[in-house]
Write a protein that holds these residues in place. Structure first.
Motif, PDB file in Angstrom:
ATOM      1  N   GLY A  90      22.665  -6.574   0.166  1.00  0.00           N
ATOM      2  CA  GLY A  90      21.788  -6.894   1.287  1.00  0.00           C
ATOM      3  C   GLY A  90      22.340  -6.204   2.517  1.00  0.00           C
ATOM      4  N   PHE A  91      21.623  -6.271   3.611  1.00  0.00           N
ATOM      5  CA  PHE A  91      22.119  -5.689   4.856  1.00  0.00           C
ATOM      6  C   PHE A  91      21.528  -6.420   6.045  1.00  0.00           C
ATOM      7  N   LYS A  92      22.235  -6.320   7.159  1.00  0.00           N
ATOM      8  CA  LYS A  92      21.788  -6.917   8.418  1.00  0.00           C
ATOM      9  C   LYS A  92      21.989  -5.902   9.530  1.00  0.00           C
ATOM     10  N   ASN A  93      21.131  -5.969  10.526  1.00  0.00           N
ATOM     11  CA  ASN A  93      21.288  -5.177  11.723  1.00  0.00           C
ATOM     12  C   ASN A  93      22.443  -5.789  12.506  1.00  0.00           C
ATOM     13  N   CYS A  94      23.549  -5.053  12.606  1.00  0.00           N
ATOM     14  CA  CYS A  94      24.717  -5.575  13.330  1.00  0.00           C
ATOM     15  C   CYS A  94      24.887  -4.907  14.691  1.00  0.00           C
ATOM     16  N   GLY A  95      23.890  -4.125  15.103  1.00  0.00           N
ATOM     17  CA  GLY A  95      23.961  -3.440  16.393  1.00  0.00           C
ATOM     18  C   GLY A  95      23.207  -4.181  17.477  1.00  0.00           C
ATOM     19  N   ALA A  96      23.194  -3.575  18.656  1.00  0.00           N
ATOM     20  CA  ALA A  96      22.509  -4.167  19.810  1.00  0.00           C
ATOM     21  C   ALA A  96      21.047  -3.734  19.898  1.00  0.00           C
ATOM     22  N   GLY A  97      20.678  -2.668  19.190  1.00  0.00           N
ATOM     23  CA  GLY A  97      19.311  -2.152  19.237  1.00  0.00           C
ATOM     24  C   GLY A  97      18.613  -2.303  17.902  1.00  0.00           C
ATOM     25  N   ARG A  98      17.539  -1.571  17.734  1.00  0.00           N
ATOM     26  CA  ARG A  98      16.749  -1.627  16.499  1.00  0.00           C
ATOM     27  C   ARG A  98      17.492  -0.970  15.349  1.00  0.00           C
ATOM     28  N   LEU A  99      17.211  -1.424  14.148  1.00  0.00           N
ATOM     29  CA  LEU A  99      17.718  -0.815  12.924  1.00  0.00           C
ATOM     30  C   LEU A  99      16.518  -0.304  12.148  1.00  0.00           C
ATOM     31  N   ARG A 100      16.480   0.992  11.911  1.00  0.00           N
ATOM     32  CA  ARG A 100      15.413   1.587  11.105  1.00  0.00           C
ATOM     33  C   ARG A 100      16.061   2.227   9.889  1.00  0.00           C
ATOM     34  N   VAL A 101      15.642   1.746   8.704  1.00  0.00           N
ATOM     35  CA  VAL A 101      16.243   2.173   7.449  1.00  0.00           C
ATOM     36  C   VAL A 101      15.144   2.519   6.460  1.00  0.00           C
ATOM     37  N   LEU A 102      15.314   3.628   5.756  1.00  0.00           N
ATOM     38  CA  LEU A 102      14.458   3.965   4.633  1.00  0.00           C
ATOM     39  C   LEU A 102      15.203   3.526   3.382  1.00  0.00           C
ATOM     40  N   CYS A 103      14.638   2.554   2.663  1.00  0.00           N
ATOM     41  CA  CYS A 103      15.249   1.972   1.463  1.00  0.00           C
ATOM     42  C   CYS A 103      14.531   2.556   0.248  1.00  0.00           C
ATOM     43  N   ILE A 104      15.187   3.479  -0.429  1.00  0.00           N
ATOM     44  CA  ILE A 104      14.568   4.211  -1.536  1.00  0.00           C
ATOM     45  C   ILE A 104      14.899   3.521  -2.856  1.00  0.00           C
ATOM     46  N   HIS A 105      13.870   3.138  -3.585  1.00  0.00           N
ATOM     47  CA  HIS A 105      14.012   2.463  -4.874  1.00  0.00           C
ATOM     48  C   HIS A 105      13.761   3.490  -5.981  1.00  0.00           C
TER      49      HIS A 105
END
Length: 128
Positions: A90-105
């Motif tokens: 799993g993952f969490k946004n640990c920064g101060a701004g937005r988290l944009r991730v492409l999760c490829i299955h």
């Protein structure tokens, strides 16, 4: 023999509900992969889950705390990480701004088992 050329899949056609999550199911478009495009606020992200195939993340913006089989990794924009098939992650946004991730299955559909609901598979389609 002529091969049909698939249409462009527009971003709005992959949006899940009214939120920022977008989901592409490859089987519905003649593709051998699927993806989730995640756009999260600080602190947000999916809880621990697994898939019967590898999942690769490409961090497009922000920073994430990624957990794979109990190990914690810190990733920044531009980084790539992969969870092996069957690994709890799993993952969490640990920064101060937005988290944009492409999760490829690495599958033409998304098959997901949540750690807090073992044995229950979540197999979504674009039919929101």
């Amino acid at each position: 023999m002529t091969t049909a050329i698939p249409d462009i899949v527009h971003a709005d056609d992959t949006r899940v509900g009214t939120g920022t999550l977008r989901r592409f199911i490859g089987a519905e478009h003649g593709a051998g992969v699927s993806y989730l495009f995640v756009d999260n606020e600080p602190g947000q992200g999916p809880d621990i889950h697994r898939h019967p195939y590898p999942e690769t993340w490409v961090l497009l913006e922000g920073e994430a705390r990624i957990t794979i089989e109990g190990e914690t990794l810190h990733a920044m924009a531009g980084d790539t990480a992969t969870a092996p098939a069957g690994a709890w992650h799993g993952f969490k946004n640990c920064g101060a701004g937005r988290l944009r991730v492409l999760c490829i299955h690495a599958s033409d559909r998304i098959i997901q088992e949540w750690q807090d609901a073992p044995g229950v598979l979540d197999i979504p389609s674009t039919g929101n």
